[in-house]
Each structure stands twice: as C-alpha cells, then as structure tokens.
Scaffold this active site. Structure first.
Site, PDB file in Angstrom:
ATOM      1  N   GLU A  61      31.849  11.405   3.226  1.00  0.00           N
ATOM      2  CA  GLU A  61      32.802  11.926   4.647  1.00  0.00           C
ATOM      3  C   GLU A  61      33.972  13.195   4.269  1.00  0.00           C
ATOM      4  O   GLU A  61      34.023  14.022   5.211  1.00  0.00           O
ATOM      5  CB  GLU A  61      34.618  11.017   4.099  1.00  0.00           C
ATOM      6  N   TYR A 144      43.630  13.026   4.934  1.00  0.00           N
ATOM      7  CA  TYR A 144      42.192  12.071   5.681  1.00  0.00           C
ATOM      8  C   TYR A 144      41.101  11.466   4.484  1.00  0.00           C
ATOM      9  O   TYR A 144      40.612  10.379   4.827  1.00  0.00           O
ATOM     10  CB  TYR A 144      41.208  12.998   6.586  1.00  0.00           C
ATOM     11  N   ASP A 162      40.878  12.236  12.354  1.00  0.00           N
ATOM     12  CA  ASP A 162      40.153  13.608  12.439  1.00  0.00           C
ATOM     13  C   ASP A 162      40.652  13.588  14.046  1.00  0.00           C
ATOM     14  O   ASP A 162      40.591  13.409  14.814  1.00  0.00           O
ATOM     15  CB  ASP A 162      38.637  13.406  12.130  1.00  0.00           C
TER      16      ASP A 162
END
Ligand code: ADE
Length: 395
Positions: A61, A144, A162
């Site tokens: 990620e 995030y 996102d």
C-alpha cells in the site's frame, strides 16, 4: 465510451432512501453484494493478495500510493525477496532500502518505511499493531495507509479512500463536489463507510472499490458496459461519467533548473554525493549540482549555468577543462516540480580526491550505479551523460 442505453427506471424501490442523508443511490448492502461478486470474478492476481500479512499489505500500500500497479509489482517482489519480514527490513541500512527503492519516486516513503520497520521491530516486538489508531502512530502511516492495513490485513470495517474510490463514488452519485476539498473528502468517506459497514466482508468492499476504479471505472473511457453498478450509477444514466470527479485546483508546478556536473575519473568511476536526509530526494545520491536561480540581471541563464558548473568543480577542488564538452539537457516532471538538468561531463585525470564539498561524497564504479539509491531523474542524467550505462530497471 458513451453508454448506449439509459438505465432502466424500474429499480426505484430503494433509490435514494437507504438513509436519511441519501448517501448512495441504492441500498448499501445490495451495492456491496454486487461489488463483491464482481471482485470475486475480476480481481487481478497480484502478489500482495496472497499470503496476506500486515507486512505485505503495508509494503504494497505504501508503494501503491502515487505509483502504478504494473511498476509496483516488480519492486514489491524484489523487496519481499530481500526483506521477507519487518525484522529483516528493520535490520537493513537506510542506504540499502533507498537503493532498492530507487526509481519508485517519492523517496520520503522509502525513508519512512525503514523508520516504521524499526519502530515495529523495537517498540512492538516485530508485530504490527492491529488497530487503525495504533497503526497511525507509525512513521509515514497516515489516514490512507492506516485504514488500508486495518481493513485489508485485520478486517476492520473502516473506509479506505484513494483516488480510485473518489472517482467511482462521485460518478455513482453524479456528485460535483470537488474531491480536493474537505466537503468532497467527507462525502467519499461517508459513502465508502456506508458500504463497508453494511458488508460482512469490509476488506473486499475496499479492495473491490479500488479495483473497480483501476479496471472498469477508469479516468478516461470507462468500461461502463461491464460495471456491476451500471444500473445504479447516476453518471452512467446521464451519459457523463468522464465529467467526474471534479477538482477545485489544478496542480501548479514550480520550475527548477539545476546545473549538474557528472565527474568521471581516470578509471571511469563517478563521483556522487548524498543529499541531506530531509526534503526533496532526501538521502539519495546524486552528482554535484546546484539550482540556478533565474534572477533579473544582465547575465543570461546559460551563462549562469556555465558559471555554476565551474563553481561546483572549484568548490570540490576538481580540475577539469569543460571547454568543448557538449552539455546535455534532461527534463523530468514531478507532481509539484518541473525539473530541468543542464548536465556536463567533467573527465578528470588520474586519481582525484574531491574535497571541500558540503555533502558526503564518494566514488562509485560504473557497475555500482544501478544499485545505489538515486532518483529517476538522476538515472536519466546518467543515461544521457554516460550513454545508457544506467538504463532503468523497469521498462
Ligand atoms: N491501489 C492501492 N491499493 C490497491 C489495492 N490493494 N488493490 C488495487 N489497487 C490498489
């Protein structure tokens, strides 16, 4: 691709009535089921989707922020081969980590990755914290990444937002709220939250939203015909998917011109210096260079560039004759910068020990250049100045 047919009008039973604030155009649980079914059949076989440890989710990620999946796959595989777990990453030197990160861009991600690995190894006994709040305390782990790890690795029902998720949900709702405003961010988060909290598989919803944005609901020419949500999608009904998402601001880029000298010694080694740890390209190696300020006096920019080349050499007590050496120009566009490098190669005779420079410098053999931590811009400088000795690892 303009949709050819309008969506049927017979699907109104739950339309805009699932909550009092009309978060979504259809029932959240129904939309979630449709998405999960689509994901089960369409999801790409990506390396971080197998052996789903928090370490692998975190690493992927962090890499996937700002970088395309096709590029990340190779880097991810190289990282997990070299550093199979967070302990191995923590035990590495920052230079080794940045060397492996080289070319991925946004190098603060690589530095924070290394720092976070050390925190996990020392403060958490090598185990990732399992809640979003605890994860957020790690270096480089913000809204995030903490949500992504909490959801994808630990199953927490928290929205992961996102750019893909913004696009999918703004189109679904034909919502013109700019996504780069607090109101836009809040709307996407609210909609994604409604979907994940209505589902028994919140991780699948989050990853399905990102996958739908990557494969079907693409920025241009979306494949609406294969979208599981086409009969609920407001933008599809209006034939206007590409009008979403709306952004309030365009990215303004600052132009930076850098005079740069690639110093090569008698044995073909290249002199590089390490940048200070913080700021743009922090901790990476580069040839001597300096920003050329474009100021309002009677000196032309090219004269200033030439002056700066000489000043860079003089500051390091390097003697080289630049007369007759053809300079090369390398340009690179970053999110917030337009970079232009004016590069000259300075060949010095015999063994030289450059000194007097501010940075930490040393000579690198040609075959070391591909493994040292450098930016993609500097790789392009090597290629242009030294003739493809340092072609990028990724095509
Ligand atoms: N982009 C960011 N994270 C992703 C993921 N887990 N799957 C697909 N695309 C992504």
């Amino acid at each position: 691709v303009k949709p050819k047919t309008k969506s049927p009008t017979s699907k109104t039973t739950t339309s805009m009535t699932s909550t009092s604030t009309a978060v979504l155009p259809d029932d959240a649980a129904l939309l979630g089921d449709q998405l999960a079914r689509w994901f089960a059949g369409a999801a790409r076989d990506l390396p971080w989707r197998t052996d789903r440890t928090p370490y692998r989710v975190w690493l992927s990620e962090v890499m996937l922020q700002q970088t395309r999946v096709a590029v990340v796959v190779d880097y991810f595989l190289r990282f997990v081969t070299r550093f199979p777990d967070v302990g191995a990453l923590a035990a590495a030197s920052e230079d080794d980590v940045l060397g492996l990160w080289s070319g991925l861009g946004y190098y603060s991600r690589g530095r924070n990755l290394h720092r976070a690995a050390r925190v996990v190894a020392t403060a958490h006994g090598g185990q990732f914290p399992s809640t979003r709040e605890a994860l957020r305390a790690l270096p480089g782990v913000g809204d995030y990444t903490s949500a992504a790890i909490a959801s994808l690795a630990f199953g927490e029902a928290v929205a992961v937002v996102d750019g893909n998720v913004h696009r999918v949900l703004m189109r679904l709702c034909a919502d013109e709220t700019p996504i780069d405003t607090p109101a836009g961010a809040a709307k996407t988060t609210m909609r994604a939250s409604a979907l994940v909290t209505s589902s028994s598989t919140p991780a699948t919803i989050n990853e399905g939203l990102m996958e739908l944005g990557a494969l079907v609901c693409t920025p241009r020419s979306p494949s609406c015909g294969s979208c599981p949500w086409r009969f609920s999608c407001r933008a599809y009904a209006h034939h206007t998917p590409e009008q979403y998402p709306v952004k309030a601001r365009r990215t303004a880029r600052k132009a930076l011109r850098v005079a740069c000298v690639v110093v090569v010694d008698g044995s073909g080694r290249v002199w590089l210096e390490k940048r200070a740890a913080r700021g743009l390209f922090g901790g990476l190696w580069e040839p001597p260079g300096q920003i050329v300020d474009v100021v309002d006096d009677d000196m032309t920019v090219s004269a200033r560039v030439t002056d700066t080349w000489h000043a860079l050499l003089v500051a390091r007590r390097i003697e080289a004759n630049l007369a007759g050496v053809a300079p090369v120009v390398v340009t690179r566009t970053l999110t917030h910068r337009d970079l232009r490098f004016d590069v000259v190669v300075a060949r010095v005779v015999g063994e030289v020990d450059p000194s007097g420079s501010d940075g930490v410098g040393r000579w690198f053999a040609r075959d070391e250049l591909h493994s040292v931590g450098t930016s993609t811009a500097v790789r392009a400088v090597f290629d242009a100045a030294l003739g493809e000795v340092h072609s990028p690892r990724l095509v």
